[in-house]
Design an enzyme around this catalytic site. Structure first.
Site, PDB file in Angstrom:
ATOM      1  N   ALA A  32      -3.919   7.540  -5.022  1.00  0.00           N
ATOM      2  CA  ALA A  32      -2.529   7.102  -5.152  1.00  0.00           C
ATOM      3  C   ALA A  32      -2.577   5.595  -5.422  1.00  0.00           C
ATOM      4  CB  ALA A  32      -1.765   7.404  -3.875  1.00  0.00           C
TER       5      ALA A  32
ATOM      6  N   GLY B  38       0.840  -1.203   0.000  1.00  0.00           N
ATOM      7  CA  GLY B  38       0.000   0.000   0.000  1.00  0.00           C
ATOM      8  C   GLY B  38       0.865   1.239   0.000  1.00  0.00           C
ATOM      9  N   ASN B  39       0.292   2.371   0.348  1.00  0.00           N
ATOM     10  CA  ASN B  39       1.086   3.597   0.459  1.00  0.00           C
ATOM     11  C   ASN B  39       0.446   4.513   1.505  1.00  0.00           C
ATOM     12  OD1 ASN B  39      -0.840   5.474  -0.926  1.00  0.00           O
ATOM     13  ND2 ASN B  39      -0.492   4.018  -2.591  1.00  0.00           N
ATOM     14  N   HIS B  40       1.086   5.650   1.747  1.00  0.00           N
ATOM     15  CA  HIS B  40       0.665   6.517   2.866  1.00  0.00           C
ATOM     16  C   HIS B  40      -0.464   7.473   2.522  1.00  0.00           C
ATOM     17  CE1 HIS B  40       3.638   5.138   5.619  1.00  0.00           C
ATOM     18  NE2 HIS B  40       4.628   5.417   4.799  1.00  0.00           N
TER      19      HIS B  40
END
Ligand code: C5P
Length: 403
Positions: free
Chosen positions: A280, A212-214
């Site tokens: 994102a 995943g990402n932030h």
């Protein structure tokens, strides 16, 4: 959120039996998030007390040119009050008051304020059926409408006289709904459908782990709120976030992976007028997502990744007359890379935010953007809250969609 949220409403109450319903009307305006000030004609006080309306509106009720508690030594300023209001509503509007409004008579504080007000004025007539039908009343309605005032028609039913017919003031709920519908039609994105992608995507490695990402989703959720408040029908497709739906009327579709987001976005896209891709999206996903939790075995572990579909590029390919907006988060050769994406993905403009700018990016509440347009033009914006940035982006969209 109601279109009346944050608006200043001046309610003029005149002397009809329906005045008792204004207590409910004030409550509903307050519930919609509006600020309310009430003016009563002197005779209206026979029908509902100023104390009731001042308590509900949380403001003092004015009914004469002077302040009674100061023994008439202090002036109530009708001009100031008229200019304070975003909207003026006269309910109930008696035949007498309507005739004064049509004739420009300024013999009480309400009339003086009406003549001073520059804002839109709504009036909700209330009178007996024969008065409602009288040619002079009809002429007054027509005259007020020709002034740009908006009539909230009376309904049919039992009247205070015991007779049945047209002349009952519209019910408070219907007055509020009427005004909201009227105002929504004036909003810049009224009748437009807007699709927004937001948040990160989670690409499953096994049932408990993911790539995943932030991304927090804040920017996309603020955009959804701003588009909604500009009158649009909004479909917000979001990856996993803790954020709640910002407005009741927004359609929120929660997804996990890029492929789920792709499915939802490409399905919705043909129906929309505007699409903003602020998600994102994970560029890659594990080739195989294990059915069971992967056990810890060797010292190293190989994870083979495959490319995810580019949602925005697919929308760019499918684009007919939609307005399409993308985001670019760059760490080097920012403008050149963003301009390349703008062309490749067939966008109308791209919002560039750079991680090199302090306060811009993923988890913060602020963002600093530059917008690059199709024709090569660029526009720089200051560091602002994401809410303000959303308003700036929406503003550019409104300009382009009206061009
Ligand atoms: O190519 P890049 O990922 O930098 O492009 C960013 C823009 O493309 C963003 O608007 C993002 O939401 C969108 N995007 C997408 N699907 C992907 C990758 C990016 O919609 N798979």
């Amino acid at each position: 959120m109601s279109v009346l949220s944050g608006k200043k409403i001046l309610l003029g109450v005149t002397a009809g039996i329906a005045a008792y319903k204004t207590a409910f009307l004030v409550r509903l305006f307050i519930k919609a998030g509006a600020q309310v000030k009430v003016i009563m004609t002197p005779a209206a006080k026979e029908f509902v007390t100023p104390l009731t309306l001042s308590t509900l509106s949380k403001n003092e009720v004015v009914s004469s040119f002077t302040k009674e508690e100061d023994h008439g030594n202090q002036w109530n300023n009708h001009v100031e009050l008229g200019l304070w209001a975003d909207y003026m509503i006269i309910a109930p509007a008696t035949a007498n008051t309507l005739s004064k409004m049509a004739g420009g008579h300024s013999d009480n504080f309400l009339m003086a304020t009406y003549l001073s007000a520059k804002c839109p004025v709504f009036f909700a007539p209330a009178m007996d059926l024969d008065m409602y039908k009288h040619p002079s009343t009809k002429e007054n309605f027509a005259k007020l409408i020709s002034f740009g005032n908006v009539m909230i028609p009376a309904t049919s039913g039992e009247l205070a006289s015991g007779l049945t017919g047209e002349g009952r003031m519209a019910e408070p709920e219907d007055i509020v709904a009427f005004i909201e519908d009227h105002l929504i039609k004036d909003l810049p994105l009224y009748n437009k459908k807007v699709l927004i992608t937001a948040g990160p995507t989670y690409e499953a490695i096994d049932p408990v782990r993911f790539i995943g990402n932030h991304s927090s989703g804040k920017m996309g959720f603020e955009l959804a709120a701003a588009a909604h408040d500009a009158g649009a029908d909004v479909i917000l497709i979001s990856g996993p976030t803790h954020l709640e739906k910002p407005r009741e009327r927004i359609k929120l579709v929660r997804v996990q992976s890029a492929r789920e987001m792709f499915e939802a976005a490409t399905k919705a896209f043909p129906e929309v007028d505007i699409a903003i891709a602020s998600a994102a999206v994970s560029d890659y996903r594990p080739k195989i997502s294990a059915d069971q939790k992967i056990k810890k075995t060797g010292e190293t572990m190989q994870l083979e990744l495959v490319k995810n579909p580019d949602i925005l590029a697919a929308l760019g390919e499918a684009k007919k007359d939609q307005l399409l907006v993308g985001f670019a988060l760059e760490t080097e050769n920012e403008e050149e890379n963003a301009a390349g994406k703008l062309k490749r993905k067939n966008l109308d403009f791209i919002v560039l935010n750079s991680l090199n700018d302090k306060g811009a990016g993923f988890k913060s509440n602020t963002n600093k953007i530059k917008i690059l347009f199709r024709n090569g033009a660029g526009k720089n914006f200051d560091l602002k809250t994401k809410k303000e940035v959303a308003a700036d982006i929406l503003n550019e969209i409104i300009i382009l969609s009206n061009a």
